[in-house]
Design a protein around this motif. Structure first.
Motif, PDB file in Angstrom:
ATOM      1  N   HIS A  33      12.499  37.851  63.586  1.00  0.00           N
ATOM      2  CA  HIS A  33      12.308  38.288  64.973  1.00  0.00           C
ATOM      3  C   HIS A  33      13.683  38.437  65.615  1.00  0.00           C
ATOM      4  O   HIS A  33      14.476  37.500  65.637  1.00  0.00           O
ATOM      5  N   VAL A  34      13.956  39.641  66.106  1.00  0.00           N
ATOM      6  CA  VAL A  34      15.268  40.003  66.621  1.00  0.00           C
ATOM      7  C   VAL A  34      15.206  40.138  68.135  1.00  0.00           C
ATOM      8  O   VAL A  34      14.294  40.778  68.669  1.00  0.00           O
ATOM      9  N   ASN A  35      16.178  39.536  68.799  1.00  0.00           N
ATOM     10  CA  ASN A  35      16.319  39.680  70.248  1.00  0.00           C
ATOM     11  C   ASN A  35      17.727  40.184  70.540  1.00  0.00           C
ATOM     12  O   ASN A  35      18.688  39.435  70.419  1.00  0.00           O
ATOM     13  N   GLY A  36      17.831  41.456  70.864  1.00  0.00           N
ATOM     14  CA  GLY A  36      19.108  42.020  71.275  1.00  0.00           C
ATOM     15  C   GLY A  36      19.859  42.732  70.172  1.00  0.00           C
ATOM     16  O   GLY A  36      19.591  42.567  68.986  1.00  0.00           O
ATOM     17  N   GLN A  37      20.816  43.542  70.618  1.00  0.00           N
ATOM     18  CA  GLN A  37      21.607  44.368  69.712  1.00  0.00           C
ATOM     19  C   GLN A  37      22.423  43.534  68.727  1.00  0.00           C
ATOM     20  O   GLN A  37      22.518  43.886  67.556  1.00  0.00           O
ATOM     21  N   ALA A  38      22.986  42.428  69.178  1.00  0.00           N
ATOM     22  CA  ALA A  38      23.833  41.603  68.306  1.00  0.00           C
ATOM     23  C   ALA A  38      23.036  41.076  67.109  1.00  0.00           C
ATOM     24  O   ALA A  38      23.523  41.116  65.970  1.00  0.00           O
ATOM     25  N   GLU A  39      21.827  40.600  67.355  1.00  0.00           N
ATOM     26  CA  GLU A  39      21.005  40.083  66.253  1.00  0.00           C
ATOM     27  C   GLU A  39      20.579  41.201  65.308  1.00  0.00           C
ATOM     28  O   GLU A  39      20.533  41.003  64.096  1.00  0.00           O
ATOM     29  N   LEU A  40      20.275  42.378  65.856  1.00  0.00           N
ATOM     30  CA  LEU A  40      19.913  43.512  65.005  1.00  0.00           C
ATOM     31  C   LEU A  40      21.114  43.942  64.164  1.00  0.00           C
ATOM     32  O   LEU A  40      20.981  44.164  62.958  1.00  0.00           O
ATOM     33  N   ASP A  41      22.276  44.032  64.784  1.00  0.00           N
ATOM     34  CA  ASP A  41      23.498  44.400  64.053  1.00  0.00           C
ATOM     35  C   ASP A  41      23.773  43.415  62.919  1.00  0.00           C
ATOM     36  O   ASP A  41      24.146  43.809  61.820  1.00  0.00           O
ATOM     37  N   GLU A  42      23.572  42.135  63.193  1.00  0.00           N
ATOM     38  CA  GLU A  42      23.801  41.102  62.178  1.00  0.00           C
ATOM     39  C   GLU A  42      22.862  41.296  60.980  1.00  0.00           C
ATOM     40  O   GLU A  42      23.290  41.228  59.825  1.00  0.00           O
ATOM     41  N   ALA A  43      21.595  41.563  61.251  1.00  0.00           N
ATOM     42  CA  ALA A  43      20.621  41.780  60.165  1.00  0.00           C
ATOM     43  C   ALA A  43      20.976  43.023  59.363  1.00  0.00           C
ATOM     44  O   ALA A  43      20.927  43.015  58.128  1.00  0.00           O
ATOM     45  N   VAL A  44      21.342  44.099  60.049  1.00  0.00           N
ATOM     46  CA  VAL A  44      21.670  45.362  59.371  1.00  0.00           C
ATOM     47  C   VAL A  44      22.914  45.190  58.501  1.00  0.00           C
ATOM     48  O   VAL A  44      23.013  45.775  57.424  1.00  0.00           O
ATOM     49  N   GLN A  45      23.866  44.382  58.960  1.00  0.00           N
ATOM     50  CA  GLN A  45      25.074  44.137  58.165  1.00  0.00           C
ATOM     51  C   GLN A  45      24.818  43.194  56.998  1.00  0.00           C
ATOM     52  O   GLN A  45      25.424  43.335  55.946  1.00  0.00           O
ATOM     53  N   GLN A  46      23.922  42.252  57.182  1.00  0.00           N
ATOM     54  CA  GLN A  46      23.677  41.227  56.164  1.00  0.00           C
ATOM     55  C   GLN A  46      22.870  41.745  54.982  1.00  0.00           C
ATOM     56  O   GLN A  46      23.089  41.326  53.845  1.00  0.00           O
ATOM     57  N   TYR A  47      21.928  42.663  55.216  1.00  0.00           N
ATOM     58  CA  TYR A  47      21.030  43.131  54.165  1.00  0.00           C
ATOM     59  C   TYR A  47      21.233  44.613  53.904  1.00  0.00           C
ATOM     60  O   TYR A  47      21.494  45.386  54.823  1.00  0.00           O
ATOM     61  N   ASP A  48      21.095  45.021  52.637  1.00  0.00           N
ATOM     62  CA  ASP A  48      21.295  46.422  52.259  1.00  0.00           C
ATOM     63  C   ASP A  48      20.274  47.342  52.912  1.00  0.00           C
ATOM     64  O   ASP A  48      20.606  48.419  53.381  1.00  0.00           O
ATOM     65  N   VAL A  49      19.015  46.921  52.915  1.00  0.00           N
ATOM     66  CA  VAL A  49      17.946  47.736  53.482  1.00  0.00           C
ATOM     67  C   VAL A  49      17.177  46.872  54.487  1.00  0.00           C
ATOM     68  O   VAL A  49      16.759  45.758  54.167  1.00  0.00           O
ATOM     69  N   VAL A  50      17.027  47.407  55.701  1.00  0.00           N
ATOM     70  CA  VAL A  50      16.319  46.679  56.760  1.00  0.00           C
ATOM     71  C   VAL A  50      15.294  47.614  57.388  1.00  0.00           C
ATOM     72  O   VAL A  50      15.633  48.712  57.836  1.00  0.00           O
ATOM     73  N   LEU A  51      14.043  47.185  57.406  1.00  0.00           N
ATOM     74  CA  LEU A  51      12.977  47.909  58.084  1.00  0.00           C
ATOM     75  C   LEU A  51      12.734  47.202  59.415  1.00  0.00           C
ATOM     76  O   LEU A  51      12.395  46.024  59.440  1.00  0.00           O
ATOM     77  N   VAL A  52      12.951  47.928  60.515  1.00  0.00           N
ATOM     78  CA  VAL A  52      12.793  47.341  61.849  1.00  0.00           C
ATOM     79  C   VAL A  52      11.496  47.854  62.456  1.00  0.00           C
ATOM     80  O   VAL A  52      11.286  49.065  62.560  1.00  0.00           O
ATOM     81  N   ASP A  53      10.644  46.923  62.849  1.00  0.00           N
ATOM     82  CA  ASP A  53       9.358  47.232  63.472  1.00  0.00           C
ATOM     83  C   ASP A  53       9.487  46.991  64.976  1.00  0.00           C
ATOM     84  O   ASP A  53       9.569  45.851  65.422  1.00  0.00           O
ATOM     85  N   PHE A  54       9.550  48.078  65.760  1.00  0.00           N
ATOM     86  CA  PHE A  54       9.520  47.982  67.211  1.00  0.00           C
ATOM     87  C   PHE A  54       8.046  47.928  67.609  1.00  0.00           C
ATOM     88  O   PHE A  54       7.303  48.878  67.342  1.00  0.00           O
ATOM     89  N   TYR A  55       7.623  46.838  68.227  1.00  0.00           N
ATOM     90  CA  TYR A  55       6.207  46.605  68.498  1.00  0.00           C
ATOM     91  C   TYR A  55       6.014  46.034  69.901  1.00  0.00           C
ATOM     92  O   TYR A  55       6.976  45.666  70.583  1.00  0.00           O
ATOM     93  N   ALA A  56       4.753  45.935  70.316  1.00  0.00           N
ATOM     94  CA  ALA A  56       4.381  45.252  71.548  1.00  0.00           C
ATOM     95  C   ALA A  56       3.138  44.411  71.267  1.00  0.00           C
ATOM     96  O   ALA A  56       2.271  44.823  70.491  1.00  0.00           O
ATOM     97  N   ASP A  57       3.066  43.246  71.887  1.00  0.00           N
ATOM     98  CA  ASP A  57       1.928  42.347  71.661  1.00  0.00           C
ATOM     99  C   ASP A  57       0.606  42.966  72.081  1.00  0.00           C
ATOM    100  O   ASP A  57      -0.431  42.672  71.506  1.00  0.00           O
ATOM    101  N   TRP A  58       0.605  43.822  73.094  1.00  0.00           N
ATOM    102  CA  TRP A  58      -0.612  44.427  73.630  1.00  0.00           C
ATOM    103  C   TRP A  58      -1.058  45.661  72.846  1.00  0.00           C
ATOM    104  O   TRP A  58      -2.102  46.235  73.114  1.00  0.00           O
ATOM    105  N   CYS A  59      -0.282  46.079  71.859  1.00  0.00           N
ATOM    106  CA  CYS A  59      -0.489  47.340  71.145  1.00  0.00           C
ATOM    107  C   CYS A  59      -1.453  47.157  69.966  1.00  0.00           C
ATOM    108  O   CYS A  59      -1.152  46.430  69.012  1.00  0.00           O
ATOM    109  N   GLY A  60      -2.609  47.838  70.030  1.00  0.00           N
ATOM    110  CA  GLY A  60      -3.595  47.767  68.941  1.00  0.00           C
ATOM    111  C   GLY A  60      -3.056  48.266  67.614  1.00  0.00           C
ATOM    112  O   GLY A  60      -3.184  47.577  66.592  1.00  0.00           O
TER     113      GLY A  60
END
Length: 132
Positions: A33-60
């Motif tokens: 679970h990523v909060n903010g650009q810094a955490e996303l950047d860290e994940a993208v740099q740490q792993y070769d392939v990253v699938l990011v799921d932009f979601y909302a709790d209310w979204c069916g």
């Protein structure tokens, strides 16, 4: 001597295979679970392939995609990151997220794919494999 050379070649190839397997194994088997650009950047740099799921709790449709994303984290070499668009509106805006779910795939530190809506597990696995 040729037997020694071929045996050494076999050992070398096996070591290379093990190193490749270890590199893929470092991706977490649970979504991050990523909060903010810094955490996303860290994940993208740490792993070769990253699938990011932009979601909302209310979204069916996001809820329909949840088990697929979970199983991709467990079964593929990709790291899976989840971004709550309500809590990270600016980050979602930076990636052009206009509808949820939106999936963004990063490979080798660069954005490679973007998909909107619920996707089939097999199609996502093939897309991940293309960059792994």
């Amino acid at each position: 001597m040729s037997e020694d050379n071929s045996l050494e070649d076999i050992r070398k190839k096996k070591r290379e295979q093990l190193v490749e397997e270890d590199q893929g194994a470092n991706a977490p088997s649970e979504p991050i679970h990523v909060n903010g650009q810094a955490e996303l950047d860290e994940a993208v740099q740490q792993y070769d392939v990253v699938l990011v799921d932009f979601y909302a709790d209310w979204c069916g449709p996001c809820k329909m995609l949840e088990p697929i994303v979970q199983s991709l984290a467990e079964e593929t070499d990709a790291a899976v990151a989840k971004v709550d668009v309500d809590a990270n509106q600016q980050l979602a805006g930076q990636y052009g997220v206009q509808g949820v779910p939106t999936l963004v795939l990063f490979a080798n530190g660069q954005q490679a794919e973007q998909m909107v809506g619920v996707q089939q597990k097999e199609a996502l696995a093939q897309t991940i494999a293309k960059y792994s």
